[in-house]
Design a protein around this motif. Structure first.
Motif, PDB file in Angstrom:
ATOM      1  N   ALA A   1      28.412  66.237 -22.662  1.00 48.60           N
ATOM      2  CA  ALA A   1      28.650  67.575 -22.104  1.00 48.60           C
ATOM      3  C   ALA A   1      29.783  67.581 -21.088  1.00 48.60           C
ATOM      4  O   ALA A   1      30.477  68.591 -20.916  1.00 48.60           O
ATOM      5  N   HIS A   2      29.970  66.442 -20.401  1.00 51.77           N
ATOM      6  CA  HIS A   2      30.989  66.349 -19.340  1.00 51.77           C
ATOM      7  C   HIS A   2      31.780  65.054 -19.526  1.00 51.77           C
ATOM      8  O   HIS A   2      31.563  64.065 -18.813  1.00 51.77           O
ATOM      9  N   PRO A   3      32.720  65.025 -20.452  1.00 56.99           N
ATOM     10  CA  PRO A   3      33.428  63.786 -20.791  1.00 56.99           C
ATOM     11  C   PRO A   3      34.480  63.339 -19.782  1.00 56.99           C
ATOM     12  O   PRO A   3      34.987  62.222 -19.896  1.00 56.99           O
ATOM     13  N   THR A   4      34.782  64.174 -18.794  1.00 58.41           N
ATOM     14  CA  THR A   4      35.893  63.827 -17.885  1.00 58.41           C
ATOM     15  C   THR A   4      35.440  63.708 -16.428  1.00 58.41           C
ATOM     16  O   THR A   4      36.153  64.092 -15.511  1.00 58.41           O
ATOM     17  N   ILE A   5      34.262  63.171 -16.192  1.00 56.90           N
ATOM     18  CA  ILE A   5      33.791  63.007 -14.816  1.00 56.90           C
ATOM     19  C   ILE A   5      34.560  61.897 -14.102  1.00 56.90           C
ATOM     20  O   ILE A   5      35.166  61.025 -14.748  1.00 56.90           O
ATOM     21  N   ASP A   6      34.487  61.919 -12.782  1.00 55.80           N
ATOM     22  CA  ASP A   6      35.208  60.943 -11.963  1.00 55.80           C
ATOM     23  C   ASP A   6      34.309  59.884 -11.335  1.00 55.80           C
ATOM     24  O   ASP A   6      34.791  58.808 -10.950  1.00 55.80           O
ATOM     25  N   ALA A   7      33.027  60.181 -11.202  1.00 58.79           N
ATOM     26  CA  ALA A   7      32.132  59.236 -10.530  1.00 58.79           C
ATOM     27  C   ALA A   7      30.681  59.544 -10.869  1.00 58.79           C
ATOM     28  O   ALA A   7      30.344  60.648 -11.321  1.00 58.79           O
ATOM     29  N   VAL A   8      29.824  58.536 -10.643  1.00 60.35           N
ATOM     30  CA  VAL A   8      28.377  58.716 -10.790  1.00 60.35           C
ATOM     31  C   VAL A   8      27.679  57.984  -9.654  1.00 60.35           C
ATOM     32  O   VAL A   8      27.980  56.830  -9.365  1.00 60.35           O
ATOM     33  N   PHE A   9      26.770  58.712  -8.976  1.00 58.00           N
ATOM     34  CA  PHE A   9      25.941  58.097  -7.940  1.00 58.00           C
ATOM     35  C   PHE A   9      24.534  57.935  -8.479  1.00 58.00           C
ATOM     36  O   PHE A   9      23.912  58.897  -8.934  1.00 58.00           O
ATOM     37  N   CYS A  10      24.033  56.701  -8.442  1.00 55.19           N
ATOM     38  CA  CYS A  10      22.712  56.396  -8.989  1.00 55.19           C
ATOM     39  C   CYS A  10      21.760  55.982  -7.866  1.00 55.19           C
ATOM     40  O   CYS A  10      22.150  55.235  -6.964  1.00 55.19           O
ATOM     41  N   GLY A  11      20.518  56.416  -7.974  1.00 56.47           N
ATOM     42  CA  GLY A  11      19.542  56.154  -6.926  1.00 56.47           C
ATOM     43  C   GLY A  11      19.070  54.730  -6.826  1.00 56.47           C
ATOM     44  O   GLY A  11      18.382  54.375  -5.863  1.00 56.47           O
ATOM     45  N   ASN A  12      19.385  53.884  -7.808  1.00 59.65           N
ATOM     46  CA  ASN A  12      19.153  52.443  -7.654  1.00 59.65           C
ATOM     47  C   ASN A  12      20.135  51.673  -8.527  1.00 59.65           C
ATOM     48  O   ASN A  12      20.872  52.251  -9.343  1.00 59.65           O
ATOM     49  N   ASP A  13      20.157  50.370  -8.363  1.00 55.63           N
ATOM     50  CA  ASP A  13      21.146  49.552  -9.061  1.00 55.63           C
ATOM     51  C   ASP A  13      20.834  49.392 -10.544  1.00 55.63           C
ATOM     52  O   ASP A  13      21.744  49.224 -11.362  1.00 55.63           O
ATOM     53  N   GLY A  14      19.556  49.419 -10.891  1.00 54.65           N
ATOM     54  CA  GLY A  14      19.207  49.353 -12.306  1.00 54.65           C
ATOM     55  C   GLY A  14      19.832  50.509 -13.067  1.00 54.65           C
ATOM     56  O   GLY A  14      20.421  50.332 -14.143  1.00 54.65           O
ATOM     57  N   MET A  15      19.718  51.693 -12.510  1.00 51.23           N
ATOM     58  CA  MET A  15      20.308  52.879 -13.142  1.00 51.23           C
ATOM     59  C   MET A  15      21.834  52.812 -13.106  1.00 51.23           C
ATOM     60  O   MET A  15      22.508  53.274 -14.035  1.00 51.23           O
ATOM     61  N   ALA A  16      22.387  52.241 -12.055  1.00 50.39           N
ATOM     62  CA  ALA A  16      23.847  52.088 -11.975  1.00 50.39           C
ATOM     63  C   ALA A  16      24.352  51.214 -13.117  1.00 50.39           C
ATOM     64  O   ALA A  16      25.383  51.514 -13.741  1.00 50.39           O
ATOM     65  N   MET A  17      23.630  50.138 -13.418  1.00 51.50           N
ATOM     66  CA  MET A  17      24.038  49.268 -14.515  1.00 51.50           C
ATOM     67  C   MET A  17      23.857  49.956 -15.866  1.00 51.50           C
ATOM     68  O   MET A  17      24.667  49.775 -16.785  1.00 51.50           O
ATOM     69  N   GLY A  18      22.803  50.764 -16.006  1.00 52.53           N
ATOM     70  CA  GLY A  18      22.619  51.523 -17.242  1.00 52.53           C
ATOM     71  C   GLY A  18      23.736  52.532 -17.434  1.00 52.53           C
ATOM     72  O   GLY A  18      24.279  52.688 -18.543  1.00 52.53           O
ATOM     73  N   ALA A  19      24.109  53.218 -16.346  1.00 53.88           N
ATOM     74  CA  ALA A  19      25.201  54.193 -16.403  1.00 53.88           C
ATOM     75  C   ALA A  19      26.515  53.501 -16.739  1.00 53.88           C
ATOM     76  O   ALA A  19      27.309  54.001 -17.552  1.00 53.88           O
ATOM     77  N   TYR A  20      26.747  52.338 -16.132  1.00 54.86           N
ATOM     78  CA  TYR A  20      27.980  51.599 -16.394  1.00 54.86           C
ATOM     79  C   TYR A  20      28.045  51.170 -17.863  1.00 54.86           C
ATOM     80  O   TYR A  20      29.101  51.244 -18.498  1.00 54.86           O
ATOM     81  N   GLN A  21      26.915  50.757 -18.402  1.00 56.53           N
ATOM     82  CA  GLN A  21      26.864  50.351 -19.808  1.00 56.53           C
ATOM     83  C   GLN A  21      27.240  51.514 -20.721  1.00 56.53           C
ATOM     84  O   GLN A  21      27.974  51.342 -21.709  1.00 56.53           O
ATOM     85  N   ALA A  22      26.756  52.716 -20.381  1.00 56.48           N
ATOM     86  CA  ALA A  22      27.099  53.911 -21.168  1.00 56.48           C
ATOM     87  C   ALA A  22      28.586  54.212 -21.071  1.00 56.48           C
ATOM     88  O   ALA A  22      29.222  54.608 -22.063  1.00 56.48           O
ATOM     89  N   LEU A  23      29.142  54.025 -19.890  1.00 55.87           N
ATOM     90  CA  LEU A  23      30.577  54.260 -19.695  1.00 55.87           C
ATOM     91  C   LEU A  23      31.414  53.266 -20.507  1.00 55.87           C
ATOM     92  O   LEU A  23      32.446  53.627 -21.085  1.00 55.87           O
ATOM     93  N   VAL A  24      30.958  52.008 -20.548  1.00 54.77           N
ATOM     94  CA  VAL A  24      31.659  50.994 -21.347  1.00 54.77           C
ATOM     95  C   VAL A  24      31.641  51.387 -22.825  1.00 54.77           C
ATOM     96  O   VAL A  24      32.668  51.314 -23.520  1.00 54.77           O
ATOM     97  N   SER A  25      30.481  51.821 -23.303  1.00 59.04           N
ATOM     98  CA  SER A  25      30.351  52.220 -24.708  1.00 59.04           C
ATOM     99  C   SER A  25      31.267  53.396 -25.049  1.00 59.04           C
ATOM    100  O   SER A  25      31.761  53.503 -26.177  1.00 59.04           O
ATOM    101  N   ALA A  26      31.488  54.273 -24.055  1.00 61.28           N
ATOM    102  CA  ALA A  26      32.343  55.442 -24.263  1.00 61.28           C
ATOM    103  C   ALA A  26      33.809  55.159 -23.944  1.00 61.28           C
ATOM    104  O   ALA A  26      34.659  56.046 -24.083  1.00 61.28           O
TER     105      ALA A  26
END
Length: 312
Positions: free
Chosen positions: A207-232
């Motif tokens: 829905a939002h392919p051009t975001i600049d940053a993501v803040f995650c409430g813990n590091d586990g979620m940060a790594m999950g978000a980073y993995q999604a960014l790598v895939s994209a």
């Protein structure tokens, strides 16, 4: 002859006294109840608490609630029946866990909360908690600097029933919301879970392919978000911010993959809880209701001062 008999009696009295002293803790048990063992950060918290309790002379058993308040309740009932002498507790829900702590209190078993707060001022004997709000203020400040006070971003929340989720979110927004050119385009919960964060981030990116940053409430979620960014193929264009000080994120900051995290100190919280339990069992009753443990901002600039879950 009388002299040797007297010395023998003194030696026997000393041995008996030592045995008595050892027995004051050797037959005592401390339970360690944690929200989940599906997260390395909580594994470290639980095992550190167990190790400290054992060093103090106690049998120490770990109970995994699997983020399920009903299972947590079963653990408390079993702990009470089994006659444990204290509980070191990391709750599943700030409100839902209060009843379990009160059951233990009624049974005469002290509860010392670690990291996660429960919404009661007198159920737990003491709560040793990270200062999540202040830590998130530091992250929010660094976040605005890194984005130069403009851009679109996403926030991935933790478990909605956990006070840490909202303390971190509110601390972060207390800073970021002051800048009108910073726009939050999506906010979703991923329950502090890495795999869920991966799925949430994948959905948000559609829905939002051009975001600049993501803040995650813990590091586990940060790594999950980073993995999604790598895939994209977007990991180099989106800055990732976490919270915890977990091993994989500390490594990732050093590798310039994750931008920053808030370093909690689980060893401090776990060992303090175990020491308090020991003091309670030995007769102390005056404990502070809450003890805040500072959270420190970790970035590429100061990463050399930190290791997983603490300072070097």
């Amino acid at each position: 002859m009388k002299k040797y008999t007297f010395l023998f009696l003194l030696m026997m009295m000393a041995v008996f006294a030592c045995k008595q002293k050892t027995n004051t803790t050797s037959n005592k048990k401390i339970a360690i109840v944690v929200s989940t063992l599906n997260n390395p950060w909580f594994v470290f918290l639980a095992e550190t608490a167990q190790k400290k309790a054992q060093e103090l002379g106690y049998q120490a058993d770990i109970f995994d609630s699997q983020n399920n308040t009903a299972l947590e309740s079963d653990h408390f009932e079993n702990i009470i029946v089994a006659g444990f002498d204290a509980i070191l507790f990391n709750s599943t829900d700030a409100n839902g866990s209060v009843a379990n702590v009160l059951k233990a209190k009624t049974a005469g078993i002290p509860v010392f909360c670690m990291d996660r707060e429960i919404n009661s001022v007198d159920a737990a004997t003491s709560q040793i908690l990270s200062d999540s709000y202040a830590g998130a203020v530091s992250i929010g400040t660094y976040f605005t600097q890194q984005l130069q006070k403009k851009g679109d971003y996403v926030e991935i929340l933790g478990i909605v029933g956990d006070n840490n989720t909202w303390a971190r979110s509110k601390g972060f927004h207390s800073v970021v919301d002051q800048y009108p050119n910073l726009k939050m385009v999506a906010q979703q919960s991923a329950d502090f879970d890495r795999n869920k964060a991966l799925e949430v981030m994948e959905s948000i990116l559609q829905a939002h392919p051009t975001i600049d940053a993501v803040f995650c409430g813990n590091d586990g979620m940060a790594m999950g978000a980073y993995q999604a960014l790598v895939s994209a193929g977007k990991e180099k264009n989106v800055k990732v911010f976490g919270f915890d000080g977990a091993e994989d994120v500390i490594t990732s900051i050093g590798e310039k993959k994750v931008t920053a995290t808030g370093m909690q100190f689980p060893k401090v919280m776990a060992e303090t809880a175990a020491i308090f339990a020991d003091e309670y069992i030995k007769g102390k009753r005056d404990f502070p209701q809450k003890i805040p443990v500072a959270v420190e901002l970790v970035t590429e600039k100061n990463i050399d001062h930190y290791i997983a879950y603490g300072k070097k």
